[in-house]
Design an enzyme around this catalytic site. Structure first.
Site, PDB file in Angstrom:
ATOM      1  N   HIS A 293      41.732  28.846   2.922  1.00 54.05           N
ATOM      2  CA  HIS A 293      41.229  30.201   3.079  1.00 54.05           C
ATOM      3  C   HIS A 293      40.179  30.526   2.016  1.00 54.05           C
ATOM      4  O   HIS A 293      39.479  31.519   2.119  1.00 54.05           O
ATOM      5  CB  HIS A 293      42.437  31.131   2.943  1.00 54.05           C
ATOM      6  CG  HIS A 293      42.166  32.550   3.261  1.00 54.05           C
ATOM      7  ND1 HIS A 293      41.276  32.931   4.231  1.00 54.05           N
ATOM      8  CD2 HIS A 293      42.662  33.687   2.748  1.00 54.05           C
ATOM      9  CE1 HIS A 293      41.246  34.243   4.295  1.00 54.05           C
ATOM     10  NE2 HIS A 293      42.069  34.726   3.402  1.00 54.05           N
ATOM     11  N   CYS A 294      40.086  29.682   0.967  1.00 51.54           N
ATOM     12  CA  CYS A 294      39.264  30.066  -0.182  1.00 51.54           C
ATOM     13  C   CYS A 294      38.047  29.172  -0.405  1.00 51.54           C
ATOM     14  O   CYS A 294      36.919  29.653  -0.366  1.00 51.54           O
ATOM     15  CB  CYS A 294      40.115  30.030  -1.451  1.00 51.54           C
ATOM     16  SG  CYS A 294      41.473  31.187  -1.392  1.00 51.54           S
ATOM     17  N   ILE A 295      38.297  27.884  -0.675  1.00 49.48           N
ATOM     18  CA  ILE A 295      37.217  27.040  -1.201  1.00 49.48           C
ATOM     19  C   ILE A 295      36.002  26.976  -0.258  1.00 49.48           C
ATOM     20  O   ILE A 295      34.873  27.129  -0.711  1.00 49.48           O
ATOM     21  CB  ILE A 295      37.723  25.607  -1.542  1.00 49.48           C
ATOM     22  CG1 ILE A 295      39.003  25.672  -2.358  1.00 49.48           C
ATOM     23  CG2 ILE A 295      36.647  24.776  -2.220  1.00 49.48           C
ATOM     24  CD1 ILE A 295      38.883  25.864  -3.814  1.00 49.48           C
TER      25      ILE A 295
END
Ligand SMILES: NC(=O)c1ccc[n+]([C@@H]2O[C@H](COP(=O)([O-])OP(=O)(O)OC[C@H]3O[C@@H](n4cnc5c(N)ncnc54)[C@H](O)[C@@H]3O)[C@@H](O)[C@H]2O)c1
Length: 461
Positions: A293-295
């Site tokens: 969900h982030c990188i």
């Protein structure tokens, strides 16, 4: 600093609203402050647990009734929080969970927002959830006493000042006086056995000195250290910096993998040897792409933000491209293996993808490269299935992948023998890799699971 400010405030130079600051500070100090955590996902639930364990009363709210019902039944839905830990939280009578935002926000002294910040279909920041949460707070908080509002969701610099604060201002008055606001980026790393929510230092940026002290006081009683930065924008940028750093470096090592493969050099051996340098080198490891969900998402936030100023980050652009390239490289290695072993192509070949989570030992497949590779193999006519002990069934994946409803197969010797190729994408612990090795005609290994194994049926990817 907090104590100094408190002393200053306790003197005669105070102003209206001081009593709100002083009582909030006291409540945080003696842990009588009630905390509402909005969003009980991969970030919010571990945070609620850490707050609860450190002695606070926590109201967890989430619009997803299946999550709320699961918690009420003492069942966790994320791998980093155990069922028995949810049970302990509920039994402590310090953890309450519901879908009722209004009540939870109204009754709380601190509200921490941990809602999703994904990308839209056009790959712009999707701020719907943050906006909804801010509006819910603005509506429910009216007349409920001084609050500290903290956003933990990842976002672009300027969100707090340009979006969040103007919404709260409408019903809550003046920030730093009638209510307090801080940004404290979440640094959760699901599946990390060494670091958990309560052992990771927190970075805090705030609207003003008062908000900063309150937020630092809260987190200071939960995590080992709090780093206070000079502004909201700095704290927002810290989070992006951390994840852009990972994104670019993982992309770099994936590029090196593709280059070294052409040169006949084993990238894993190169990394192992390079890691012996005691300074100036930090190992990153290649794989089938970058997910989560982030990188792969957060760098896009920065690119979006700077576009309007006519800027772009060359590194981010290159890393996005490399992420796509490495997925194609892995598909190409499967095709190469089938051709080399059996003289056949992808069309009609039976391929088992092992591990579809975006990283090892988590049940999260958001933005997972394994799913993109699954789709790419499907599109080339292969008959693809997957095995993942953490993901029984794929639900809520991106529509365009057409994978919703697909279930993990049972791993057995017979099943493996029925496949033309097994592609290792995500190397979960506890998978019987020996059985896979002994029963598969062809293995394509993107994660070096078979390090030091020199079997003829292994293709490195
Ligand atoms: N997952 C990670 O490892 C990780 C790490 C660092 C930062 N983050 C960031 O933290 C934020 C949350 O991520 P996550 O992985 O926990 O997401 P998630 O999807 O697992 O959880 C978010 C939860 O918020 C709920 N929600 C949606 N709208 C809401 C609302 N208006 N009020 C209350 N709850 C609402 C959703 O139902 C969901 O349960 C994101 O910004 C993410 O980028 C995530």
């Amino acid at each position: 600093m907090g104590a100094n400010l408190l002393a200053e405030r306790a003197g005669c130079g105070g102003f209206i609203g001081d009593s709100g600051y002083l009582s909030l500070f006291e409540m945080l100090k003696n842990k009588t402050a009630r905390i509402c955590v909005m969003g009980l996902g991969y970030v919010g639930l571990p945070l609620a647990k850490a707050l609860c364990e450190s002695g606070y009363h926590v109201f967890g709210v989430d619009p997803d009734s299946s999550k709320v019902n699961s918690l009420v039944c003492k069942k966790s839905y994320i791998s980093s929080v155990k069922n028995c830990e949810v049970e302990c939280m509920l039994d402590s009578s310090r953890f309450f969970v519901s879908c009722d935002f209004e009540q939870a926000i109204f009754s709380s002294d601190v509200v921490i927002i941990c809602v999703p910040t994904p990308l839209t279909q056009n790959r712009d920041p999707d701020m719907r959830y943050v906006l909804a949460a801010m509006n819910e707070i603005a509506n429910a908080a009216y007349g409920s006493g001084t609050k500290l509002v903290i956003l933990e969701s990842t976002t672009y610099p300027g969100t707090m000042r340009q979006i969040a604060e103007p919404i709260l201002r409408k019903s809550m008055g003046e920030v730093g006086k009638d209510y307090f606001m801080a940004y404290c980026p979440e640094r959760e790393d699901p599946g990390n056995k060494e670091f958990h929510t309560n052992s990771i230092p927190k970075v805090v940026g705030a609207a003003d000195r008062e908000s900063l002290e309150l937020a630092a006081s809260l987190y200071g009683s939960v995590v080992p250290s709090v780093i206070k930065v000079s502004s909201w924008e700095t704290a927002e940028s810290v989070k992006l910096m951390e994840n852009i750093f990972r994104f670019v470096n993982i992309s770099l090592v994936n590029e090196m993998k593709m280059i070294f493969q052409k040169l006949g050099v084993d990238v894993w051996e190169v990394i192992e040897a390079a890691s012996t340098k005691p300074f100036g080198y930090m190992p990153f490891y290649p794989g089938s792409g970058i997910g989560g969900h982030c990188i792969p998402v957060d760098p896009v936030f920065l690119n979006w933000k700077i576009k309007s100023s006519g800027m772009r980050s060359l590194f981010i652009d290159a890393a996005i491209q490399l992420n796509e390239d490495v997925e194609n490289f892995v598909v190409g290695r499967v095709a190469y293996g089938l051709d080399w072993m059996f003289g056949k192509g992808l069309r009609g070949s039976r391929i088992l993808v092992v591990g579809v989570a975006y990283k090892a030992n988590v049940n999260d497949f958001r933005e997972s490269p394994a799913l993109n590779i699954f789709k790419k193999l499907n599109d080339r006519g292969a008959i693809v299935n997957y095995y993942d002990p953490f993901i029984e069934r794929i639900d809520d994946a991106e529509e365009s992948l057409s994978l919703n409803g697909v279930r993990s197969v049972e791993l057995s010797e017979n099943y493996l023998r029925s496949q033309d190729a097994v592609l290792i994408c995500t190397p979960h612990d506890g998978v019987d890799y020996r059985m896979i090795l002994n029963n598969s005609k062809l293995i394509v290994d993107s994660k070096n699971v078979y390090k030091n194994v020199s079997a003829k049926n292994i293709v490195r990817a």
